[in-house]
Every structure is written in C-alpha cells, then in structure tokens.
Design a protein around this motif. Structure first.
Motif, PDB file in Angstrom:
ATOM      1  N   PRO A 196      56.519 -19.516  -3.766  1.00  0.00           N
ATOM      2  CA  PRO A 196      56.138 -20.141  -5.040  1.00  0.00           C
ATOM      3  C   PRO A 196      56.518 -21.621  -5.049  1.00  0.00           C
ATOM      4  O   PRO A 196      57.661 -21.975  -4.753  1.00  0.00           O
ATOM      5  N   PHE A 197      55.559 -22.467  -5.349  1.00  0.00           N
ATOM      6  CA  PHE A 197      55.833 -23.901  -5.410  1.00  0.00           C
ATOM      7  C   PHE A 197      56.762 -24.193  -6.589  1.00  0.00           C
ATOM      8  O   PHE A 197      56.629 -23.617  -7.664  1.00  0.00           O
ATOM      9  N   ASP A 198      57.703 -25.082  -6.362  1.00  0.00           N
ATOM     10  CA  ASP A 198      58.656 -25.446  -7.420  1.00  0.00           C
ATOM     11  C   ASP A 198      57.971 -26.285  -8.490  1.00  0.00           C
ATOM     12  O   ASP A 198      57.176 -27.175  -8.197  1.00  0.00           O
ATOM     13  N   ASN A 199      58.332 -26.007  -9.730  1.00  0.00           N
ATOM     14  CA  ASN A 199      57.846 -26.797 -10.864  1.00  0.00           C
ATOM     15  C   ASN A 199      58.775 -27.988 -11.042  1.00  0.00           C
ATOM     16  O   ASN A 199      59.915 -27.837 -11.453  1.00  0.00           O
ATOM     17  N   MET A 200      58.274 -29.174 -10.733  1.00  0.00           N
ATOM     18  CA  MET A 200      59.096 -30.385 -10.785  1.00  0.00           C
ATOM     19  C   MET A 200      58.815 -31.231 -12.024  1.00  0.00           C
ATOM     20  O   MET A 200      59.260 -32.372 -12.122  1.00  0.00           O
ATOM     21  N   SER A 201      58.090 -30.669 -12.984  1.00  0.00           N
ATOM     22  CA  SER A 201      57.715 -31.454 -14.160  1.00  0.00           C
ATOM     23  C   SER A 201      58.873 -31.626 -15.140  1.00  0.00           C
ATOM     24  O   SER A 201      58.823 -32.487 -16.011  1.00  0.00           O
ATOM     25  N   GLY A 202      59.911 -30.789 -15.004  1.00  0.00           N
ATOM     26  CA  GLY A 202      61.013 -30.836 -15.957  1.00  0.00           C
ATOM     27  C   GLY A 202      60.721 -30.061 -17.234  1.00  0.00           C
ATOM     28  O   GLY A 202      61.554 -29.979 -18.135  1.00  0.00           O
ATOM     29  N   ASP A 203      59.536 -29.470 -17.314  1.00  0.00           N
ATOM     30  CA  ASP A 203      59.123 -28.704 -18.485  1.00  0.00           C
ATOM     31  C   ASP A 203      58.873 -27.257 -18.077  1.00  0.00           C
ATOM     32  O   ASP A 203      57.912 -26.963 -17.357  1.00  0.00           O
ATOM     33  N   PRO A 204      59.716 -26.321 -18.528  1.00  0.00           N
ATOM     34  CA  PRO A 204      59.525 -24.916 -18.161  1.00  0.00           C
ATOM     35  C   PRO A 204      58.158 -24.376 -18.581  1.00  0.00           C
ATOM     36  O   PRO A 204      57.657 -23.421 -17.990  1.00  0.00           O
ATOM     37  N   GLU A 205      57.564 -25.004 -19.586  1.00  0.00           N
ATOM     38  CA  GLU A 205      56.251 -24.569 -20.053  1.00  0.00           C
ATOM     39  C   GLU A 205      55.166 -24.818 -19.002  1.00  0.00           C
ATOM     40  O   GLU A 205      54.071 -24.273 -19.088  1.00  0.00           O
ATOM     41  N   GLN A 206      55.468 -25.668 -18.024  1.00  0.00           N
ATOM     42  CA  GLN A 206      54.512 -25.966 -16.963  1.00  0.00           C
ATOM     43  C   GLN A 206      54.646 -25.017 -15.768  1.00  0.00           C
ATOM     44  O   GLN A 206      53.951 -25.175 -14.764  1.00  0.00           O
ATOM     45  N   GLU A 207      55.524 -24.036 -15.898  1.00  0.00           N
ATOM     46  CA  GLU A 207      55.766 -23.109 -14.792  1.00  0.00           C
ATOM     47  C   GLU A 207      54.478 -22.400 -14.361  1.00  0.00           C
ATOM     48  O   GLU A 207      54.239 -22.166 -13.177  1.00  0.00           O
ATOM     49  N   TYR A 208      53.659 -22.056 -15.343  1.00  0.00           N
ATOM     50  CA  TYR A 208      52.421 -21.339 -15.036  1.00  0.00           C
ATOM     51  C   TYR A 208      51.517 -22.160 -14.112  1.00  0.00           C
ATOM     52  O   TYR A 208      50.760 -21.595 -13.313  1.00  0.00           O
ATOM     53  N   PHE A 209      51.612 -23.484 -14.217  1.00  0.00           N
ATOM     54  CA  PHE A 209      50.735 -24.343 -13.424  1.00  0.00           C
ATOM     55  C   PHE A 209      51.135 -24.321 -11.948  1.00  0.00           C
ATOM     56  O   PHE A 209      50.286 -24.148 -11.061  1.00  0.00           O
ATOM     57  N   ARG A 269      50.897 -12.169  -2.913  1.00  0.00           N
ATOM     58  CA  ARG A 269      51.616 -12.888  -3.960  1.00  0.00           C
ATOM     59  C   ARG A 269      52.849 -12.134  -4.447  1.00  0.00           C
ATOM     60  O   ARG A 269      53.910 -12.715  -4.623  1.00  0.00           O
ATOM     61  N   ASN A 270      52.706 -10.835  -4.690  1.00  0.00           N
ATOM     62  CA  ASN A 270      53.799 -10.084  -5.293  1.00  0.00           C
ATOM     63  C   ASN A 270      55.076 -10.179  -4.458  1.00  0.00           C
ATOM     64  O   ASN A 270      56.178 -10.311  -4.989  1.00  0.00           O
ATOM     65  N   SER A 271      54.922 -10.121  -3.135  1.00  0.00           N
ATOM     66  CA  SER A 271      56.095 -10.179  -2.254  1.00  0.00           C
ATOM     67  C   SER A 271      56.718 -11.561  -2.227  1.00  0.00           C
ATOM     68  O   SER A 271      57.940 -11.717  -2.312  1.00  0.00           O
ATOM     69  N   THR A 272      55.887 -12.599  -2.092  1.00  0.00           N
ATOM     70  CA  THR A 272      56.461 -13.947  -1.990  1.00  0.00           C
ATOM     71  C   THR A 272      57.070 -14.395  -3.313  1.00  0.00           C
ATOM     72  O   THR A 272      58.045 -15.147  -3.328  1.00  0.00           O
ATOM     73  N   PHE A 273      56.540 -13.903  -4.431  1.00  0.00           N
ATOM     74  CA  PHE A 273      57.077 -14.311  -5.727  1.00  0.00           C
ATOM     75  C   PHE A 273      58.408 -13.638  -6.058  1.00  0.00           C
ATOM     76  O   PHE A 273      59.060 -14.004  -7.027  1.00  0.00           O
ATOM     77  N   THR A 274      58.838 -12.671  -5.247  1.00  0.00           N
ATOM     78  CA  THR A 274      60.178 -12.119  -5.445  1.00  0.00           C
ATOM     79  C   THR A 274      61.258 -13.145  -5.092  1.00  0.00           C
ATOM     80  O   THR A 274      62.411 -12.996  -5.474  1.00  0.00           O
ATOM     81  N   TYR A 275      60.853 -14.197  -4.371  1.00  0.00           N
ATOM     82  CA  TYR A 275      61.802 -15.254  -3.999  1.00  0.00           C
ATOM     83  C   TYR A 275      61.809 -16.399  -5.013  1.00  0.00           C
ATOM     84  O   TYR A 275      62.561 -17.364  -4.844  1.00  0.00           O
ATOM     85  N   VAL A 301      66.596 -19.598  -0.862  1.00  0.00           N
ATOM     86  CA  VAL A 301      66.489 -18.819   0.369  1.00  0.00           C
ATOM     87  C   VAL A 301      66.075 -19.724   1.518  1.00  0.00           C
ATOM     88  O   VAL A 301      65.410 -20.738   1.325  1.00  0.00           O
ATOM     89  N   LYS A 302      66.485 -19.351   2.706  1.00  0.00           N
ATOM     90  CA  LYS A 302      66.100 -20.083   3.901  1.00  0.00           C
ATOM     91  C   LYS A 302      64.800 -19.494   4.439  1.00  0.00           C
ATOM     92  O   LYS A 302      64.555 -18.289   4.338  1.00  0.00           O
ATOM     93  N   VAL A 303      63.986 -20.369   5.014  1.00  0.00           N
ATOM     94  CA  VAL A 303      62.672 -19.916   5.455  1.00  0.00           C
ATOM     95  C   VAL A 303      62.778 -18.860   6.557  1.00  0.00           C
ATOM     96  O   VAL A 303      61.923 -17.971   6.645  1.00  0.00           O
ATOM     97  N   ASN A 304      63.815 -18.932   7.382  1.00  0.00           N
ATOM     98  CA  ASN A 304      63.933 -17.919   8.434  1.00  0.00           C
ATOM     99  C   ASN A 304      64.247 -16.541   7.846  1.00  0.00           C
ATOM    100  O   ASN A 304      63.842 -15.510   8.379  1.00  0.00           O
ATOM    101  N   GLN A 305      64.964 -16.529   6.704  1.00  0.00           N
ATOM    102  CA  GLN A 305      65.227 -15.262   6.018  1.00  0.00           C
ATOM    103  C   GLN A 305      63.925 -14.666   5.490  1.00  0.00           C
ATOM    104  O   GLN A 305      63.668 -13.465   5.635  1.00  0.00           O
TER     105      GLN A 305
END
Length: 400
Positions: free
Chosen positions: A15-28, A51-57, A62-66
């Motif tokens: 999941p890409f990090d939301n860097m907008s500083g606004d939690p309301e933008q999380e959906y984007f 998606r379901n598996s990767t979004f558990t992270y 987490v480290k990418v090797n994990q």
C-alpha cells in the motif's frame, strides 16, 4: 520462503503511503495502489499477489525481504502519494527483495488530471524493468475504458473501503457512492460493477427485502458494465457468480473463465471459479482453482478458507478441509456457513462428536434451521451430491 517462487517474475505491491498529512486522503493512496495491482494482474507472464494480502501490511513498518518471504515473491513495489489541490506527487521504487537492490526508483510530479496516464506509465515501467515482453493486445488489455471525469473516479475510490467491510452499513454507503459516480458519468463501467455487487451482497448480508429483485438488479447492472466495457475481469467474475446463484452452472463457469483470461492473476476470479465448480460437481478442478487463488492471495478474506475447505472435503481430503474451515472460524467465529460445512465434513470423516458440537453451533446461530429448509435452497447441481450433503447434516443430528 513461505512458498516456492513461481516460475515467472513475481511481485507484491505494498500500500502506497499517504503523504498528504490528511487521513481523509487515505482512500486516494489506497486507490492508486489497487489500480496498479489490478493493471499488473492482467499480465499473463507475471505473478501478482492480490490486494487483500498486501494490504495486511498497511501502516506497519516491515522490511521488503520479510514481505517477499511471507508472500513468496521476488520483487516488491513500494511508494507514496501526495495530493494537494490540482497536483499529485507519486514516488515509486521497485526492489529485488531477494537480491537486496533497487531496480528503479522514480518521483512523478503531475497535474491531477493526468492521473490515469501516470498510473499507466508506472505500470509499463514495472513491466519494462522486469524485462517482460507483451503483445500489442496484452498492452491494450492493461488499460480499461474507465472515466475521464475525475470527480466520478474519486467517488469510485471512496466506495471501495466501505465495500470491503462486507457489512450492511458499508454496503449501503458503497451503493450511494457508486450511484453518485454514475450520476456524474452515466457511462462509467466500473461504477456499475460495484453497484451490481452491492445488490447481490444485500442477499448475502440478509439486508435484501426481495432477494429475487436484488438478483435482477445485480444482473442488470453487471450486464450494463460489460456493455460499456467488455474488458473488465471483475464484471465477468460477478456475472459468473450470478449465473451460479440461478443454477446456470455452465454459463457461470464460462464467465469465470473469461475473467481469468482477462486477468490471469485475479485471485477472486479463481476462487469464484473454484466455488462454482464445486457446486457443479467438478471437484478436482475446483481444488486446483481454489489452490491457485490461495497462492495468489496467501492472506485472504475469511471466505476463501471456507471455499477451500468445501472443495477439499468433496475430494475426500477431510483433515485438510477441517484445517481450512478452522482458519475460517478463527477469522469469523460466528460464520454460519462455515459451521454448517464443518458439521457435514465431521460427519463424513466419522468424527460424530465433533459433528454434534458443530450442529449445536448451527442451531445456536439459527434456531429454525432444518434439513428441509436446506433442501429448498440447495445449489448443488447433482442430486446424489445434494443427498450426500443432507445425509451429513442428518448424521450430525440436525432436525428434519
């Protein structure tokens, strides 16, 4: 590695990090991630984790090797999204998690109106970095018609989170947003897919006032989506499920096959195929498709385990079936369908005490449950399979 690596390049998109500083933008940021996964899943010579598996992270350090070890892939894509006004910034980096080095990293600063072209650009960059060769048709398949209206697109991204809750409240909210997206762009095919899904989900959630009418609406909206854009794998998957619900098994299987052809990495298409094949009496095939679904989505929704358990039981692999159904109950302890499956499978396996306990759980959840009611609602194609299932219920002590 938790799983053996596939015989083709394999990737998990975090999941890409939301860097907008606004939690309301999380959906984007979530929506951008999901759209990239969806596009990559259409690539036949690539293995893509669902998606379901990767979004558990999501939200976890987490480290990418994990991630690579737990999901059984070689490559991991991670990134971030910042949306401010009419501008959007996306950073992305593709990492060979097993070798421990970057294949590429890029920062994109664009006008928001260019978001669709930007997503395509990132997808093509990933494919190029992995040195995958696609035909012209395969490249064209990566792009769906979608919408040119950004407001409608944002509505679609917003409706996904409540839809995935699989609750009555979330389903109602998702329907409202899909209707709003369609009002903005009446030819937005993906919005019709979700709108149709909310109607059949009403039946599953017990919130439909008329299941017959809900099923009719679901059919109409899904067919509308396909008429607008015949390249949407999720539309064919849902159409396959709807045909199954109306006991049109061959049509259901054909639609699921179409979905898998369009998106060979779609875990959903594979698990629905497994379910339809199970009720059609084609059990060995059902197991193969279900196993493929679980490999594509190693950390799946609860009902994947339930579906796996039923398929395994029909080929006589009772202990494995019971193990999957216990995983289902761990995620959803009061799931009625899982308890009924376990009741039958314990009976088939000769574990009568356990079958009796599960039968008690079934009646605790639904005191009015009866074998006759099951018989009226059963979706098994073959009469002998239906009678064998009923005998399992009867042997466990459930009332006639």
């Amino acid at each position: 590695m938790a799983f053996r690596l596939p015989d083709k390049p394999s990737i998990a998109v975090l999941p890409f990090d939301n860097m907008s500083g606004d939690p309301e933008q999380e959906y984007f940021s979530d929506g951008i991630t999901e759209d990239i996964i969806t596009a990559l899943s259409k690539t036949p010579n690539l293995f893509v984790i669902a998606r379901n598996s990767t979004f558990t992270y999501k939200g976890k350090a987490v480290k990418v090797n994990q991630v690579a070890e737990e999901l059984g892939v070689q490559y991991v894509l991670e990134g971030s999204v910042r949306k401010e006004g009419d501008r959007v910034r996306i950073t992305a980096q593709l990492i060979d998690a097993l070798a421990g080095h970057h294949l590429w990293a890029e920062r994109y600063d664009r006008d928001f109106k260019d978001i669709f072209a930007l997503q395509d650009e990132i997808t093509i960059k990933i494919i190029g970095s992995l040195r995958l060769e696609l035909t012209d048709d395969q490249l064209a398949n990566l792009h769906t018609k979608g919408t040119e209206n950004l407001e409608a697109y944002l509505k679609l991204l917003q409706l996904r989170e409540p839809f995935y809750t699989l609750t009555k409240e979330g389903n109602a909210q998702s329907r409202l947003l899909s209707e709003e997206a369609i009002a903005i762009d009446p030819e937005y095919s993906a919005a019709y897919v979700y709108l149709g899904a909310t109607h059949w989900l009403d039946i599953s959630l017990g919130s439909s006032k008329s299941p017959k009418e809900s099923l009719k609406k679901a059919f109409n909206y899904i067919r509308k989506a396909i008429a607008l854009d015949d390249s949407l794998p999720e539309a064919y998957t849902q159409l396959g499920w709807l045909y199954f619900q109306t006991k049109q098994y061959d049509k259901g299987i054909a639609e699921c096959e179409r979905a898998i052809t369009l998106a060979p990495n779609s875990a959903h298409a594979h698990i629905w195929m497994g379910l339809v094949l199970t009720f059609a009496g084609r059990y060995e095939e059902a197991v193969r498709y279900s196993e493929r679904a679980l490999r594509l989505d190693p950390l799946p929704p609860q009902w994947y385990f339930r579906t796996m358990g039923l398929a395994y039981a029909w080929v006589g692999r009772y202990e494995e079936a019971i193990s999957f159904l216990k995983k289902s109950l761990k995620l959803s302890p009061n799931d009625f369908i899982t308890h009924t499956y376990l009741t039958v499978i314990y009976s088939w396996a000769g574990h009568i005490d356990d079958a009796n306990k599960q039968a008690s759980e079934v009646l605790k959840i639904d005191p009015n449950y009866s074998i006759e009611r099951f018989r009226k609602r059963s979706l098994y194609k073959n009469k002998e399979d239906n009678e064998r299932y009923i005998e399992g219920l009867r042997k466990a002590g459930l009332p006639e």
